[in-house]
Scaffold this active site. Sequence first.
Site, PDB file in Angstrom:
ATOM      1  N   HIS A 569       0.701  -1.189   0.017  1.00 45.97           N
ATOM      2  CA  HIS A 569      -0.027  -0.124   0.080  1.00 45.97           C
ATOM      3  C   HIS A 569       0.856   1.266  -0.107  1.00 45.97           C
ATOM      4  CE1 HIS A 569      -3.528  -2.672   2.155  1.00 45.97           C
ATOM      5  NE2 HIS A 569      -3.111  -2.778   0.717  1.00 45.97           N
ATOM      6  N   HIS A 612      -7.246  -0.403   2.792  1.00 47.25           N
ATOM      7  CA  HIS A 612      -6.516  -0.699   1.838  1.00 47.25           C
ATOM      8  C   HIS A 612      -6.792   0.550   0.662  1.00 47.25           C
ATOM      9  CE1 HIS A 612      -5.835  -5.150   2.486  1.00 47.25           C
ATOM     10  NE2 HIS A 612      -6.721  -4.541   3.309  1.00 47.25           N
TER      11      HIS A 612
END
Length: 687
Positions: A569, A612
Amino acid sequence: MWPLEVLSLTLLGLASSGSCLPHHYTRALTPRGIITNNGDIADKYDFVIVGGGQAGLVLASRLTEDASTTVLVIEAGDSGDAIRSDLDTPAFAYYKSKLGSSYDYGYKTVAQSKLNNRAISWPRGKLLGGSSAINGMYLVRPSQVEVDAWSGLIAEDDSSAASAWSWSSLHEAMQKSEVFTPPSDEIKNLGGIRYDASKYGTSGPLHHSYPGHTFSQYADWHTTFENLGVPANGDAFSGNNWGVYIAQSTINPQNWTRSYSRSAYIDPLPPRSNLAILVNATVTRLVFADGSSGNLTATGVEFATDRDATKRTVSVGKEVILAGGAIGSPQVLMLSGIGPKDVLESAGVKVLSELPGVGQHLQDHLSTGVNFKTNVETAGGIFSEGSSLAKTPEFLSFVNSATAYVNLSTLLGGDDAAAAYRKTVADAMESSTSLVPSQNQEVLAGYKAISDVVANKLLPSSIGQAEFLLSMHAAGQIGVQAALQHPLSHGRLYINSASAFDAPTIDPNYLAHSADLTIMREGLKMARKIAQTAPLNKAVGDEISPGPSVQTDAEWDEWLVNQISTEFHCSSTCSMLPRNKGGVVNAKLQVYGTANVRVADSSIFPFTFSAHLMAPTYGVAEQAASIIRGFYNAAPPSNSNSSPSGSSSSSQPNQTNQPKNAAVSGHVASWTSWTLLSSFLLALLAL
C-alpha cells in the site's frame, strides 16, 4: 444463443477479413482500442495518460465518454491477454500469483537498517489494470475523519478546490465507481456477513460483492472480536470503517471473476475511435515547450519499447495525466526535469523545475502475521486436494476478506497507554530532521503538518491504528495478520540515472520512528490473543510462527524486524499539499510549476489511510475525470449510452460528436454502420 466470446470473435473476424466493412474498420474494431504496434497510434491526442493501471484506465474511459475528446494511454506492461484466465480467477491471486513474473515490476527497496538490513520486495502490476489486476481484491473505504483531514491540509491554499477532496465528495466519487451485489443468504449466514447496501454504488462499472464460498470461521471472527471488546461494524462504507466486519471484494458474482480497472472500465466498451491504449511502451520523459520555464507546458510525451529502441514522441493537445502510481508518477516527473535539484543533477537530468517534494513523504503499511496449525478445512487445503469443489467457480472466487480495524486505546490496553503513545508521537515531531530522509525545509514542514494530523486528529479518534486479517489460504494453517496503518516513518523515492529503464531507488525508511515499532509489536501480540480467544480458538492448534518462545517485548522486536514486510500500500510520493510543505500537486491535481500536467493516482494522498488503497484510488480517478471535464466545459455524458455499464451489457458509443483530432479521424469507424452491424448480430443471437 451464441456465447459472448463467439460474438467477439465474429466481430474481430469480420474486421480482419474486411467482410462487408471498409478497410478503416480494422483498427476501430481492435478490442477496446488496445494497440501493440506504436506505428498504429496517431501523432497527437488531446490527453496522454501515462500508465494504464488502476487509475489510468478509469480516466481513459471517463474522458472518452465525450467523443470529441481524444485520449492515448501509454502502458509499460503487456495487455495481460495471454494470462487472462489466471487474472480473472480470484483465488489464483494466491495459487497462481503473478508476483515475480514479467507482469510484476519486481521492485526492491534499499536495505532497511531497522529491518536487520533487509531489502524488501515491492511488487507492482506491470500490465493493463496495474496492481488491480493481480492484487488481493479488498475493497475497503477510508474513514471520514481521515479524508476530511486530507482536505484540510490543502484547504489553506484553495478552500474551494479542496472541497473536492472532502468526505462527501470522495464518497460520491467512490460510489460512482461501484455496483454492489448482495451475497446469497447461505453465504451471508455462514460467514456472519453484515452490511448496509444503501451506502454502496448501484450503477458503476466496478463490481463488488462477496465470494461464492466461505467458512464458518468468518462468523467466529466477528464473535471473537466482540468478546475482546471490538464492536462489529455493519456499515463500514459510510465513513466509520473501524471495528470488525467482512470486507467486500472486487468480484463480479455474475461469473465469479475478478473485477478490475480493465474488466470494469474498458472491456465493456464498444469500439471508441477516440481512445487508444498502447501497451509495451515505456514513457521516458515529458517534453516541454521552450521558454515555458516557471510554468512548464507539456507539448509531448516521449516513449520507447525498450532500452535500445528508438524513442518516439506523441504530441499533446491539452494535458498529460500521470497515473503511474506511487512509483511511476514521481519517476516520470524526475526524468522530465521536475523534482529535487540535487537528485536531478546527480542523475544527469537537466533541472526544468525545482520541486523538492517529488518522491518525498513516501509511506507504506507494514505487515506480518502469527500462524497456527489447524484441523479445520481451509481454502488452501481444498485447493491442494483438487476435489470437484475446488474446480467450481464459486470456490475459486474465495479470497480472504475477514477484516478488523482496532483503535489505539484497545490496541495498547487502555487510555493511559494510548495517551503515552500520543505524547511519544508529539515529542518526535520536534526532532523530525532525524526521521525524514531529507533536510529540505519544505519537506520537513510537510512532515510536521502530516504528523500533526496523525497525532491530533487520527490517533485520538476511533480509527484503526492496526488492521487485522484472517488468512485461510494455506493448507493446514490459519493465520492472523497485523498491519500498521498510520506510519510515522516517512521515506523517499528518487531516480539514480536518466533512463526510465533503470528502477528508481526506493527507501521507505521503515521503523525510523519508534512509535511504528510499538504498533507492530502490540498488533502481533493482539493477533496471538485473537487466535486464542473463543470461538475462533476452536479452529486453532499449535502456534507455528513465531512460536511460544517469543513472549517479551524484546523477543517480539527481535523476531518481527526479520519478518515484517509491505502490505503493498505505498503512497504519497506526489502529495497533495501546499507547495511550501513539500507538495507536488494542488487540489486540482495540477503539478506545481506546470501549465498542463496533472497526477491522479495513489501518490497524491498526503498520508496513508486506515484502509486498503484501492477504493480511494478509484475515487481519485473518478473525481479527477470530473475535474478535468469540468475544466474544459465538456458536455456531460448521456446516461443511456456513454459510460461503462455495471452489468454485462456494453454501452453504445456517443454518436453526437466526431473526434476533432485529424490524425485520429482517419481511422474512425462509421457509427451508423456499427449500429447496423450490431443489429444484424443481435438478430443472429435470437436464432
